[in-house]
Design an enzyme around this catalytic site. Sequence first.
Site, PDB file in Angstrom:
ATOM      1  N   GLU A 113       0.820  -1.210   0.000  1.00 46.82           N
ATOM      2  CA  GLU A 113       0.000   0.000   0.000  1.00 46.82           C
ATOM      3  C   GLU A 113       0.856   1.263   0.000  1.00 46.82           C
ATOM      4  O   GLU A 113       0.600   2.191  -0.744  1.00 46.82           O
ATOM      5  CB  GLU A 113      -0.919  -0.035   1.242  1.00 46.82           C
ATOM      6  CG  GLU A 113      -1.719   1.221   1.490  1.00 46.82           C
ATOM      7  CD  GLU A 113      -2.991   1.269   0.659  1.00 46.82           C
ATOM      8  OE1 GLU A 113      -3.118   0.423  -0.243  1.00 46.82           O
ATOM      9  OE2 GLU A 113      -3.820   2.150   0.904  1.00 46.82           O
ATOM     10  N   ASP A 114       1.892   1.288   0.830  1.00 46.75           N
ATOM     11  CA  ASP A 114       2.586   2.546   1.102  1.00 46.75           C
ATOM     12  C   ASP A 114       3.994   2.662   0.518  1.00 46.75           C
ATOM     13  O   ASP A 114       4.628   3.697   0.662  1.00 46.75           O
ATOM     14  CB  ASP A 114       2.720   2.755   2.629  1.00 46.75           C
ATOM     15  CG  ASP A 114       1.366   2.847   3.302  1.00 46.75           C
ATOM     16  OD1 ASP A 114       0.393   3.150   2.590  1.00 46.75           O
ATOM     17  OD2 ASP A 114       1.281   2.604   4.510  1.00 46.75           O
TER      18      ASP A 114
END
Length: 743
Positions: free
Chosen positions: A80-81
């Site tokens: 996700e990051d």
Amino acid sequence: MDPILEKYQALEERVRAYTPNLDAQRLYTAFTYADAAHHGQLRKSGEPYIIHPLAVAEIVADLGLDVDSVISALLHDCLEDTSSTYEEIAKKFGEPVAALVEGVTKLTKMQYVSKEEEQMENLRKMFMAMAQDIRVILIKICDRLHNMRTMEYQSPKKQREKSLETMEIYAPIAHRLGMQKLKWELEDTSLRYLDPVGYKEIQEELASRSAAHEEFKTSIEGRIAQRMAQEGIRCKVYGRVKHVYSIYRKMYAQHKTLNEIFDLYAFRVIVDDIPECYNVLGCIHDMFKPVLGRFKDYIGTPKPNMYQSLHTTVIGGEGIPFEVQIRTFEMHQTAEYGVAAHWKYKQGMANKQLGSEQDFEWVRKLLESQQDTDAEEFLSSLKVDMFADEVFVFSPKGDVKSLPAGATPIDFAYSVHSAVGNSMVGTKVNGRMVPYDYQLSNGDIVEVLTSKAAKGPSRDWLKLCKSNEARNKIRQWFKKERREENIITGRAAFENELKHAKISMASITAEEVLPFILRKVRFGTMDELYAAIGYGGTTATKAVARVKDELLRLGRLNEAKMSQSGKSTAESLIVPQTVSVESLRGSNKHSDSGIIVEGLGNCTVKFSKCCTPVPGDPVVGFITRGYGVSVHRMDCPNADPDKRKPEELDRWVRVAWLEENLPAYKTALELAAKDRDGLALDVTMALSTAKVKVSALSARSTADGNALINVVLEVKDREELNSVINRLHQIHGVYEVKRNSGN
Ligand code: MN
């Protein structure tokens, strides 16, 4: 030493404690990989980001989950990051880890808006269904727990949002999975932000009395322990004040002050085996005065999440009531860790025979998995497939719709409203345009683009949609809106089919033949037949097959093939003289029973009480004296061809279901189940989730510890009935569901 490295080492120790042959290098690589990926990112607290995945991995290790889960927890925010990819993670740590990380990422991306309770239940189901692997849910719950623990650094808006989501989604799921300890902490941390005043009030009140609480606890603990020692029972005793949210709920639900809360304290007595549980209960009731009606035996009748304990509330000499929970060590593990306890068992019990049927029975029930794999394999590949026949998707506003698995945007549009489906000109899923045959997946956000200039549904849609709702609404549209067009396309299809059968049109429209043909195909006029073929209410193939049958019966098939229209012999045939052709025309289409009786026009139809047929069932009719035609299922004992009385043979008539939108039909089911608390409630819940109308439900216990439940319900057809039966089968304890079959 570097504090972060120190945290990692603590984690490694923790995992090693239950993983004797730990590949520490692999775990360390996961840590350094995540550390590098998150390099430079900070938490809201100002700490390096890696603190978070490390803490989540620690909670996961605390649950005793396998190494793949711990590694996935370390990597859970990478996709996700950071710039990490699925392929990279799969290459470095294996496909299973990559799949877990991806699963957690999907849940993280799931959008959430607080809704009414029915919507919440769908959201929870979607959450479970999306995860596929139970470990994904467990890692996600641990992730949320750490975020709740560090929520103080977030903005007030975020605090509220996350807390509400935790209270409505995460805590109930933790509860369902039997993870009491996590559930309590999730509830308490959420309450802190949802009602800061109420939370503080209780907390301060409890704190101000903590000395008194402590004294009371120690005194009761001591007295119980002493008595147990006298009795020679080996046990652990400890007391606690109940968690804040459970007190909060009681105070607000019952409008009480903290002083009036009945049982603020809970004591636990943990013993070696079940007989001792009951011995302890006897001693407790001997020492203290039991409160009437507060004894519950969850050992004999475990809760659906497999919680087991004896509960009793007693009053001590001080006049203070308290609850005592008595259980074995094993039950205690299950109560605290729920589904995760099974990984715990695996560690601590190398010598104990693991995987006995009973151990896994409840996990199996919980997940409603049909697979009969060996226990080890079962544990490592726990699949969450309890909602395999449903798919849950969002509207752009965040409403959740439950559709049949394999559903397309067409199903979605018609589930919103028929007007939306009829004016649909395109669909976006997750912001991208998709074709109408796109298969929706759990969590998709579906947006329907509509236009006033839309031409309405296309006939292909009937093949693309999965739900009966969409199909019926599309047919309805064609029936109403496009009569002219339907007649033209229907006629073309019919003529084409007729040509294949080498039957001439003239031979069936001949004056003396047509009424019989119409009766056979069950329409008042040929145009009505064409229209029905046009909108999909019936097919040209079926219609022509009937035409052929009828010509054969009339003895005119050969003539028809030669395109002659000779003299009729039809009048002498079956139609009773009392029934005019006119009445046949009327009755066929407008029969509101949904049944056509062969050879009879306007007649009363009733459904037999002994077997309560529904559309789709093969059926047969019996002409009663004065009460019209009674319709039985073919397999009803009362309609058994071998048992029909010779003098009544001519009363048995062929009947068939109309192929149209049918009304609802009453039918009856009988369930046999192992008796338990809440059984009838679960049945009611299952029926209401299935959205069927129930007109009667009765339950009774039998002497052998079983229960019989009779349900009278209304369904559209056999398909719907079968899906209801499937749902009922999934209820814990239910071992038989049968239709009534005549008596
Ligand atoms: Mn996270």
